[in-house]
Design an enzyme around this catalytic site. Structure first.
Site, PDB file in Angstrom:
ATOM      1  N   ASP A 234       0.818  -1.201   0.000  1.00 55.54           N
ATOM      2  CA  ASP A 234       0.000   0.000   0.000  1.00 55.54           C
ATOM      3  C   ASP A 234       0.856   1.256   0.000  1.00 55.54           C
ATOM      4  O   ASP A 234       1.133   1.844   1.038  1.00 55.54           O
ATOM      5  CB  ASP A 234      -0.951  -0.033   1.203  1.00 55.54           C
ATOM      6  CG  ASP A 234      -1.770  -1.315   1.210  1.00 55.54           C
ATOM      7  OD1 ASP A 234      -2.503  -1.523   0.236  1.00 55.54           O
ATOM      8  OD2 ASP A 234      -1.636  -2.105   2.148  1.00 55.54           O
ATOM      9  N   THR A 235       1.259   1.641  -1.178  1.00 55.28           N
ATOM     10  CA  THR A 235       2.114   2.795  -1.416  1.00 55.28           C
ATOM     11  C   THR A 235       1.843   3.249  -2.840  1.00 55.28           C
ATOM     12  O   THR A 235       1.453   2.443  -3.676  1.00 55.28           O
ATOM     13  CB  THR A 235       3.606   2.402  -1.276  1.00 55.28           C
ATOM     14  OG1 THR A 235       3.843   1.927   0.049  1.00 55.28           O
ATOM     15  CG2 THR A 235       4.533   3.558  -1.555  1.00 55.28           C
TER      16      THR A 235
END
Length: 526
Positions: free
Chosen positions: A347-348
């Site tokens: 999650d980036t």
């Protein structure tokens, strides 16, 4: 050249400007800003902030960012550390006294002060051309009108919906459920916060109603965060760290990011002749896995807030690389060398932009785990990151939690140079995977001569926590051979990371963009 009878995507070629990121609306917004007269900094800010709405599980204004920037007219690269610090009231002793041996990802102690907005405001003021009102306008419009949820985003959103708590459920779920593909996600509350930043700069976020909303939410959840902690937040300029590989120079952000891990992996692998091995065979995957085990162990021992302690010179010395390379058996897997376990998350977001004056931005932006801590501020729907889970609670550890400290960070922007000239900004998303992802991308390019798009498309594997995660893109015979070498094989439930890159071809005056099919995004140019 790729086989046009097989599924795949072509690289994007343009001469004036290029942007690549993980959501098409963000890439289009970057190009719009360039064509409106903005530069690469303006475009990257606009795209990054919009991604907080297009991919709210991955990033947002409650998170952190790191930036590598090459201004126009120079080959000098500047680093900007936009990672936030622990609140002044955080105490490792107090946490240990409560029986904690680690800071959990949902623990209120994991919430560090957001650093991204200070960094983006600083970039806009020092290097931008348009100003915040223009660069934030697209995100404000999309927050009000809505962003259709893209397929990969919907996949991640549904998987992580259970992490949302309190106001987070109200702001990011509909009747308790994640939105489906194509549903419009609106956040007028977010638009209000962005208007305050557009009007008042960093003060619109770190002071006044927006800061008061975040602090009240955190205090209600048991946090020790204060308005003084928010007002004191500052991004820091610095210089990148560098390492050589195959006649090129790889540029990474200095600690507290983990970019040094990628440089150490490349140093270890340079002791082997990868180019003689099949690019997607077992031998190459094995060497990469073994180098990762050793480099990540060094990361967990040495990378920390450089204002307090670091042993970066030792980590990146030739002697360290030689000693670690000597531990690798080319035919047999070693037990996991990691000193600290870290779950793989993905999650980036990453944004890279090159403008017509060849200003180059490599920017990575995240709230750490999916939806950060899962806690959103009550009024403005700002998801608070959980970067403090990256601290250690081991007494005396370089990365031990403490007041005002920055934790070890997983997000790392990258750049590649040759003969003193920047040739490619790049980034690979995916939490702990990122140093391995940087290493694989660079070796795909330089050892195997793959194009940027082919280098990104290629199958990936990742060693950590005692297993070797192998994407389905590998031939089953390769996976079987890796198991025979002693690797415990696991097929991950989702792809390993995502990536973007822009090749700068000065000889022909063109830009070549590539974007990962593992995400929803694309490269666009004009």
């Amino acid at each position: 050249m790729r086989d046009f009878q097989r599924p795949g995507r072509s690289e994007v070629f343009a001469a004036n400007g290029m942007a690549a990121t993980s959501h098409p609306l963000a890439a289009k917004t970057c190009i719009d800003i360039l064509q409106q007269g903005g530069n690469a900094v303006d475009a990257a800010i606009a795209g990054a902030v919009l991604l907080g709405l297009a991919e709210p599980q991955s990033c947002g204004i409650g998170g952190d960012c790191f930036v590598l920037l090459k201004p126009a007219g120079t080959e000098e690269v500047i680093a900007l550390n936009g990672s936030g610090r622990a609140p002044a009231g955080l105490s490792a002793d107090a946490l240990r006294a409560r029986g904690k041996t680690a800071i959990g990802t949902e623990d209120i102690a994991a919430v560090t002060i957001p650093g991204a907005i200070d960094a983006l405001c600083r970039l806009s003021q020092d290097h931008g051309r348009l100003g915040l009102a223009d660069t934030l306008a697209p995100a404000i419009r999309y927050a009000e009108e809505g962003v259709p949820v893209a397929p990969r985003v919907a996949f991640d959103w549904a998987e992580a919906a259970g992490r949302l708590q309190g106001p987070g459920q109200r702001h990011y779920l509909t009747a308790g459920k994640a939105p489906a593909v194509g549903d419009l996600f609106r956040s007028p509350a977010h638009a209000e916060a962005l208007r305050a930043i557009a009007r008042d700069g960093r003060a619109g976020f770190y002071e006044g109603p927006v800061a008061e909303d975040m602090v009240a939410t955190l205090r209600a959840a048991g946090g020790c965060h204060t308005l003084d902690d928010f007002a004191a937040t500052r991004a820091d300029y610095g210089s990148p760290i560098r390492g050589g590989y195959a006649g090129h120079e790889v540029l990474e952000h200095a600690p507290n990011g983990q970019g040094a891990t990628a440089l150490l992996m490349l140093k270890i692998l340079s002791r082997f002749d990868l180019s003689r091995l099949a690019p997607f065979g077992a031998e190459r995957a094995h060497l990469e896995a073994e180098a990762a085990k050793l480099a990540y162990d060094a990361r967990d021992r040495f990378i920390a807030d450089p204002d307090h302690t670091t042993r970066l010179d030792h980590m990146l010395s030739d002697d360290t690389a030689n000693r670690l390379a000597a531990l690798i058996d080319p035919a047999r897997a070693m037990p996991s060398a990691q000193a600290a376990s870290e779950a793989v998350h993905r999650d980036t977001v990453y944004v890279t932009v090159v403008d017509r004056d060849r200003m180059v931005v490599s920017l990575i932006y995240s709230t750490y785990w999916s939806f950060g801590s899962g806690l959103a501020s009550d009024r403005y729907a700002i998801l608070m990151q959980n970067r403090g889970a990256g601290f250690s609670l081991t007494p005396g550890h370089p990365n031990e939690a403490g007041p005002g400290k920055r934790p070890m960070h997983t997000i790392i922007p990258g750049m590649l140079a040759r003969d003193g000239r920047l040739v490619m900004p790049f980034g690979v998303m995916g939490g702990a995977y990122q140093p391995t992802g940087h290493t694989r991308l660079i070796t795909n390019l330089l050892d195997y001569g793959l194009s940027p798009q082919a280098a990104i498309d290629a199958p990936r594997c990742f060693a950590g926590d005692g297993v070797l995660r192998v994407e389905r893109g590998y031939d089953p015979a390769v996976t079987a051979a890796l198991a025979e070498m002693g690797h415990r094989i696991e097929v991950p439930d989702g792809p390993l990371g995502g990536a973007q890159a822009i090749r700068i071809d000065d000889g022909r005056g063109i830009l070549i963009g590539a974007s990962d099919p593992r995400k929803d995004g694309c490269a666009l140019g004009y």
